[in-house]
Design an enzyme around this catalytic site. Structure first.
Site, PDB file in Angstrom:
ATOM      1  N   SER A 126      -2.926  40.387 -38.926  1.00 16.01           N
ATOM      2  CA  SER A 126      -2.899  41.799 -38.544  1.00 16.01           C
ATOM      3  C   SER A 126      -1.482  42.326 -38.484  1.00 16.01           C
ATOM      4  O   SER A 126      -0.546  41.595 -38.157  1.00 16.01           O
ATOM      5  CB  SER A 126      -3.542  41.940 -37.153  1.00 16.01           C
ATOM      6  OG  SER A 126      -3.240  43.192 -36.600  1.00 16.01           O
ATOM      7  N   TYR A 151      -4.114  40.267 -27.733  1.00 15.09           N
ATOM      8  CA  TYR A 151      -4.754  40.181 -29.062  1.00 15.09           C
ATOM      9  C   TYR A 151      -3.688  39.950 -30.131  1.00 15.09           C
ATOM     10  O   TYR A 151      -3.785  39.021 -30.929  1.00 15.09           O
ATOM     11  CB  TYR A 151      -5.531  41.454 -29.386  1.00 15.09           C
ATOM     12  CG  TYR A 151      -5.820  41.576 -30.863  1.00 15.09           C
ATOM     13  CD1 TYR A 151      -5.035  42.405 -31.670  1.00 15.09           C
ATOM     14  CD2 TYR A 151      -6.827  40.838 -31.454  1.00 15.09           C
ATOM     15  CE1 TYR A 151      -5.273  42.487 -33.037  1.00 15.09           C
ATOM     16  CE2 TYR A 151      -7.064  40.924 -32.820  1.00 15.09           C
ATOM     17  CZ  TYR A 151      -6.280  41.754 -33.601  1.00 15.09           C
ATOM     18  OH  TYR A 151      -6.500  41.835 -34.959  1.00 15.09           O
ATOM     19  N   LYS A 155      -2.784  36.619 -32.792  1.00 14.79           N
ATOM     20  CA  LYS A 155      -2.590  36.646 -34.252  1.00 14.79           C
ATOM     21  C   LYS A 155      -1.253  36.005 -34.610  1.00 14.79           C
ATOM     22  O   LYS A 155      -1.148  35.239 -35.566  1.00 14.79           O
ATOM     23  CB  LYS A 155      -2.661  38.078 -34.779  1.00 14.79           C
ATOM     24  CG  LYS A 155      -4.069  38.664 -34.766  1.00 14.79           C
ATOM     25  CD  LYS A 155      -5.042  37.860 -35.621  1.00 14.79           C
ATOM     26  CE  LYS A 155      -6.416  38.480 -35.645  1.00 14.79           C
ATOM     27  NZ  LYS A 155      -7.395  37.659 -36.405  1.00 14.79           N
TER      28      LYS A 155
HETATM   29  C1  WQD Z   1      -5.562  54.331 -34.425  1.00 12.83           C
HETATM   30  C2  WQD Z   1      -4.852  55.571 -33.919  1.00 12.83           C
HETATM   31  C3  WQD Z   1      -4.681  55.762 -31.541  1.00 12.83           C
HETATM   32  C4  WQD Z   1      -8.943  56.275 -30.776  1.00 12.83           C
HETATM   33  C5  WQD Z   1      -6.335  48.676 -34.836  1.00 12.83           C
HETATM   34  C6  WQD Z   1      -7.044  47.492 -34.311  1.00 12.83           C
HETATM   35  C7  WQD Z   1      -6.157  46.284 -34.348  1.00 12.83           C
HETATM   36  C8  WQD Z   1      -5.541  46.132 -35.715  1.00 12.83           C
HETATM   37  C9  WQD Z   1      -4.833  47.406 -36.135  1.00 12.83           C
HETATM   38  C10 WQD Z   1      -6.808  44.558 -36.986  1.00 12.83           C
HETATM   39  C11 WQD Z   1      -3.933  55.265 -32.748  1.00 12.83           C
HETATM   40  C12 WQD Z   1      -5.524  56.881 -32.138  1.00 12.83           C
HETATM   41  C13 WQD Z   1      -7.735  56.075 -31.421  1.00 12.83           C
HETATM   42  C14 WQD Z   1      -9.181  57.506 -30.113  1.00 12.83           C
HETATM   43  C15 WQD Z   1      -7.026  58.282 -30.799  1.00 12.83           C
HETATM   44  N1  WQD Z   1      -6.529  45.807 -36.669  1.00 12.83           N
HETATM   45  N2  WQD Z   1      -6.799  57.069 -31.437  1.00 12.83           N
HETATM   46  N3  WQD Z   1      -8.201  58.464 -30.154  1.00 12.83           N
HETATM   47  O1  WQD Z   1      -4.724  50.889 -32.347  1.00 12.83           O
HETATM   48  O2  WQD Z   1      -3.958  51.052 -34.758  1.00 12.83           O
HETATM   49  O3  WQD Z   1      -5.324  49.084 -33.954  1.00 12.83           O
HETATM   50  O4  WQD Z   1      -5.795  48.451 -36.090  1.00 12.83           O
HETATM   51  O5  WQD Z   1      -6.280  43.577 -36.647  1.00 12.83           O
HETATM   52  O6  WQD Z   1      -7.000  45.191 -34.062  1.00 12.83           O
HETATM   53  O7  WQD Z   1      -7.408  47.784 -32.989  1.00 12.83           O
HETATM   54  O8  WQD Z   1      -6.352  51.365 -34.236  1.00 12.83           O
HETATM   55  O9  WQD Z   1      -8.248  52.927 -34.440  1.00 12.83           O
HETATM   56  O10 WQD Z   1      -7.610  52.072 -32.119  1.00 12.83           O
HETATM   57  O11 WQD Z   1      -6.131  53.706 -33.283  1.00 12.83           O
HETATM   58  O12 WQD Z   1      -6.160  59.170 -30.808  1.00 12.83           O
HETATM   59  O13 WQD Z   1     -10.274  57.748 -29.499  1.00 12.83           O
HETATM   60  O14 WQD Z   1      -5.820  56.486 -33.445  1.00 12.83           O
HETATM   61  O15 WQD Z   1      -3.823  56.280 -30.550  1.00 12.83           O
HETATM   62  O16 WQD Z   1      -2.776  56.036 -32.904  1.00 12.83           O
HETATM   63  P1  WQD Z   1      -4.986  50.650 -33.781  1.00 12.83           P
HETATM   64  P2  WQD Z   1      -7.179  52.505 -33.481  1.00 12.83           P
END
Ligand code: WQD
Length: 343
Positions: A126, A151, A155
């Site tokens: 990741s 998490y 990784k």
């Molecule tokens: C994306 C953006 C939030 C929800 C994920 C996985 C992690 C890794 C990388 C695999 C962020 C914003 C989110 C909401 C929002 N993948 N958001 N409102 O945090 O980049 O991590 O991808 O290994 O395991 O969790 O992804 O989809 O949670 O957030 O504004 O209700 O969307 O702040 O900027 P993230 P995400």
């Protein structure tokens, strides 16, 4: 056909990889404990492929259970290891469960692979290993930083475990580490897709559930970051493109083309989009006006990260092919199919 063991193969990315493996002429064998998936995924795979995919409902950390599967299935040419807990926020609440499961399942897998003489491993890593990067886009040479969650640390530790295992005398292990960015969307058939259990942590399923009326509104976690519109930047990769990268990696290992015992690749589109760009693109792709508001920042969020995808293009010949618009359209089509299934 060469058998490929897919741990976590009933999960979101795993199930899409199973489709692409089968359609590339491999024989995927699923092992999954269904802690973060449903048996309905197997029906979706059958609908797409026209046949059942062998699946063993076991704890991937149970060495005897894994030995039993391999005894039953016979020679396996390689393994793709997806099985892991992956919710950043949850890992902060349950660090021991994350270390036990994510590290334990890998250590068990590597132990049994060594016993059985299985040499080829593709590991689901990741972009969280980069922490908060000093420069963008991140390359595979960008120093990993202390991850912002247990998490992410699992990784990073799993990558180290694989490197040390492959470097040991007579290891007999060759591995490819694929560092994912943000997988989104669903198979074009809408027979499989992302199945968040409970309230979605991730952005895109929260968007599609809001558009479907299952959630009242989307909260955008902060718009005061140093980015083009103040919201976080991520590299959103269509899950089908990501799945295809796994077939490329498996083929490279089986054909013994890897240049070193452990190779690492970023798997992303190579460009970033802000949260508000994703919202606007979803509205265009779905024709749905999205109800959202700006809320406070979410702890642990990285302000901006996206991939330098050059190495995968130059070494693997892999490039993503799907636009953010089309990936979001597939997510909406899947959400609608889910609604119809419940109706
Ligand atoms: C994306 C953006 C939030 C929800 C994920 C996985 C992690 C890794 C990388 C695999 C962020 C914003 C989110 C909401 C929002 N993948 N958001 N409102 O945090 O980049 O991590 O991808 O290994 O395991 O969790 O992804 O989809 O949670 O957030 O504004 O209700 O969307 O702040 O900027 P993230 P995400």
């Amino acid at each position: 056909m060469k058998k490929i063991l897919v741990t976590g193969g009933a999960g979101y990315i795993g199930s899409h990889a199973v489709v692409e493996l089968a359609q590339a002429g491999y024989e995927p064998i699923i092992v999954d404990d269904f802690s973060n998936s449903k048996q309905s995924v197997l029906a979706g795979l059958r609908d797409i492929l026209g046949h059942d995919v062998p699946c063993h409902d076991i704890d991937c950390g149970d060495a005897d259970a894994l030995r039993g599967v391999l005894k039953q299935e016979g020679t396996v040419a390689g393994v793709i290891h997806f099985a892991a807990f992956k919710a950043v926020g949850e890992s902060v609440q349950k660090p021991l469960a994350y270390f036990h499961n994510n590290l334990g399942s890998l250590i068990t897998l590597l132990t049994v692979m060594k016993e059985q003489g299985i040499e080829n491993l593709v590991f689901s890593s990741s972009c969280t290993v980069y922490g908060v990067p000093d420069q963008l886009p991140v390359t595979e040479a960008t120093p990993t930083k202390p991850a912002s969650s247990p998490y992410g640390r699992t990784k990073q530790m799993c990558e180290d475990i694989i490197h040390d295992t492959a470097a040991a005398p007579e290891a007999g292990l060759r591995a490819i580490l694929l560092r994912y960015f943000n997988p989104i969307g669903a198979h074009p058939s809408a027979k499989i897709g992302e199945l968040p259990l409970g309230v979605p942590n991730n952005l895109v399923p929260f968007i599609t559930q809001t558009a479907a009326g299952l959630r009242e509104k989307l909260t955008v976690f902060g718009d005061d970051y140093d980015t083009p519109d103040g919201t976080n930047v991520r590299d959103y990769i269509y899950v089908e493109d990501l799945a295809k990268a796994h077939v490329v990696a498996v083929r490279r290992l089986l054909e013994k083309k890897a240049s070193e015992a452990v190779e690492t690749f970023n798997v992303g589109t190579g460009h970033g989009n802000t949260v508000l760009e994703v919202v606007k693109t979803f509205e265009a792709a779905s024709g749905q006006k999205l109800n959202y508001s700006i809320g406070p920042r979410r702890a642990g969020d990285v302000p901006a990260i996206y991939a330098d995808a050059t190495k995968a293009a130059e070494v693997l010949g892999f490039k993503t092919e799907t636009s953010l618009h089309d990936a979001l359209a597939s997510a909406w089509k899947w959400q609608q199919a889910l609604g119809e299934a419940k109706a």
